[in-house]
Design a protein around this motif. Sequence first.
Motif, short mmCIF file in Angstrom:
data_model
loop_
_atom_site.label_atom_id
_atom_site.label_comp_id
_atom_site.label_asym_id
_atom_site.label_seq_id
_atom_site.Cartn_x
_atom_site.Cartn_y
_atom_site.Cartn_z
N UNK A 1 0.84 -1.20 0.00
CA UNK A 1 0.00 0.00 0.00
C UNK A 1 0.87 1.24 0.00
N UNK A 2 0.35 2.29 -0.61
CA UNK A 2 1.01 3.60 -0.61
C UNK A 2 0.11 4.58 0.13
N UNK A 3 0.66 5.25 1.11
CA UNK A 3 -0.06 6.27 1.86
C UNK A 3 0.50 7.64 1.51
N UNK A 4 -0.36 8.63 1.51
CA UNK A 4 0.07 10.01 1.27
C UNK A 4 -0.49 10.92 2.37
N UNK A 5 0.24 12.01 2.68
CA UNK A 5 -0.24 12.92 3.73
C UNK A 5 -1.58 13.55 3.38
N UNK B 1 -4.35 5.80 2.80
CA UNK B 1 -3.98 4.84 1.76
C UNK B 1 -4.64 5.26 0.45
N UNK B 2 -3.81 5.53 -0.56
CA UNK B 2 -4.32 5.97 -1.86
C UNK B 2 -4.16 4.90 -2.94
N UNK B 3 -3.36 3.87 -2.67
CA UNK B 3 -3.18 2.77 -3.62
C UNK B 3 -2.90 1.51 -2.84
N UNK B 4 -3.52 0.39 -3.24
CA UNK B 4 -3.35 -0.87 -2.51
C UNK B 4 -3.32 -2.03 -3.50
N UNK B 5 -2.36 -2.95 -3.29
CA UNK B 5 -2.25 -4.15 -4.10
C UNK B 5 -2.28 -5.36 -3.18
N UNK B 6 -3.19 -6.30 -3.44
CA UNK B 6 -3.29 -7.55 -2.69
C UNK B 6 -3.54 -8.68 -3.67
N UNK B 7 -3.30 -9.94 -3.28
CA UNK B 7 -3.59 -11.05 -4.19
C UNK B 7 -5.06 -11.12 -4.58
N UNK B 8 -5.96 -10.70 -3.69
CA UNK B 8 -7.38 -10.68 -4.00
C UNK B 8 -7.91 -9.27 -4.02
N UNK B 9 -9.14 -9.10 -3.58
CA UNK B 9 -9.78 -7.79 -3.53
C UNK B 9 -9.19 -6.98 -2.38
#
Length: 519
Positions: free
Chosen positions: A220-224, A232-240
């Motif tokens: 995940x990428x977090x931004x101020x 959290x503005x972007x998230x990657x996981x194996x599923x949803x």
Amino acid sequence: MTRSGRHEEEPRLPVLLEAVLNVGSELELRSTLQHIVDSAAELCSARYAALGVVDPERVLLTELFTAGLTDEERAAIPRLPDVRSGVLGVVLHTARPLLLEDLSEDPRAVGFPPGHPRMRSFLGVPIRVHKEVFGNLYLTEKRGGGPFTGGDLALLRVLASQAGMAIGNARLYETARRRERWIEGAAAVTTTLLAGKPAADALMCVAERARLLADAAAGVVLQPTPEGGMEIVAASTPGDPGDLVGTAIAPGSPVLEQLLGGEPVFIDDSATDPRMTTHVRERFGPSMMLPLQSGGQLIGTLALPRSRGGPAYDAVDRLLASQFASQAALALVLADAQHDREQLAVYEDRDRIARDLHDLVVQRLFATEMMLESTRRRAANAPSGDTVGDELGRAVDELDSTIQEVRTAIFALQQPPTDAPTTFRGRVMRETGGAAVLLGFQPSVHFAGAVDALVPEPVAAELLTALRGALAAAHRRSEVGSIEVVVDATAERVRLTVTDDGRTDPGTRGTTVTWESAL
């Protein structure tokens, strides 16, 4: 060693040599460690053998390789042994072998988890990699019921010494492979980002690649946030990814000061660490939170949590992931700067074309129109039946139409080349906003009716063309100080009205242009 002792050891020497060869033949670390355990149990006739890998920073076992235990027996042991105390701690902290006839009678025999097999005889030796104690190799329950002997200890020390060298080589090989994967991943991210990905896609690219490299449950990428937190503005996981995107760390969180200060945060268990305050922490275990920072600019934070019960990140993981985060942050900054440069180049080129059209083409066309108009007036006194005046009139009209089309093109060039709005209302506002650049003031715009829902795309395109032409014509008139644009839509028709206060003929001010289409 007595003659009988030598005779006892001689049959085991080929087994020892074979074990040393097997241990030294593997470069994959886990296979090497399992070979050590199996060979130790066979050499010393032990019912059980185990090798515990120690994290020196936290003085904890991170992995345990065993021989003699079934899968069911392994599953019945809820946790790894504690090496901070007990006989395993003695071997670890003294870095010396330990031989016990009856472990149950030794007061130091503590720290073994529930479900651990009952043990009497015990033999443990440290495994050193160079000067570092890598872990413990220990045997229990000598087959036949007797204690382990000095010969067993000698054989085990030889095996542990060879194992230390083999482990050192395997660790170097594994570290080199991991470093190569992270370097390739960072290069792939840089290439992708510099290919002109949109900002959201760029952040997702960083999150997904880092997750795969770190073998994490999520990236995940977090931004101020404007409120002083992080989201959290972007998230990657194996599923949803579920509810990960949008999850925010509130201002005042214990980890926030470190993150906003550009410091990495390493967590052993997200679900139980009191510093973690988000509702998604329950699903994760070990985690790294790394600053995306370049040249003193904090872009955000890259978080790589593993699943509950997953292996902890070691020092190599932390180093390589931190280097990846620094490289990714630099790539994000360079990609953003490249995008800005490309945008600026497009804007400058379009602005140059617009200036050339306005300053050269329009002025020459206008001058030609004036010359033809003067000629047409003189031709008005020509003898009856002369068609020169009519032809000149048509030429003037044609030039006037050409000037209007060129001015419309100038207005279109003033519009931003990307990120155009998709709604009809937004496109009308975009056109009037671009006209304001040349007019020197912002036209007023009014909408009546549900224009976005009622006006289909073909009609919208025609209306926008008419709007550009009306704005260009208004700009050509002198002393224009205000323009009003009204778009009125009903279920049956849509009407565009453009009114300006410009001067047309001496003493005449104000022009209204109306365009209407059935729906």
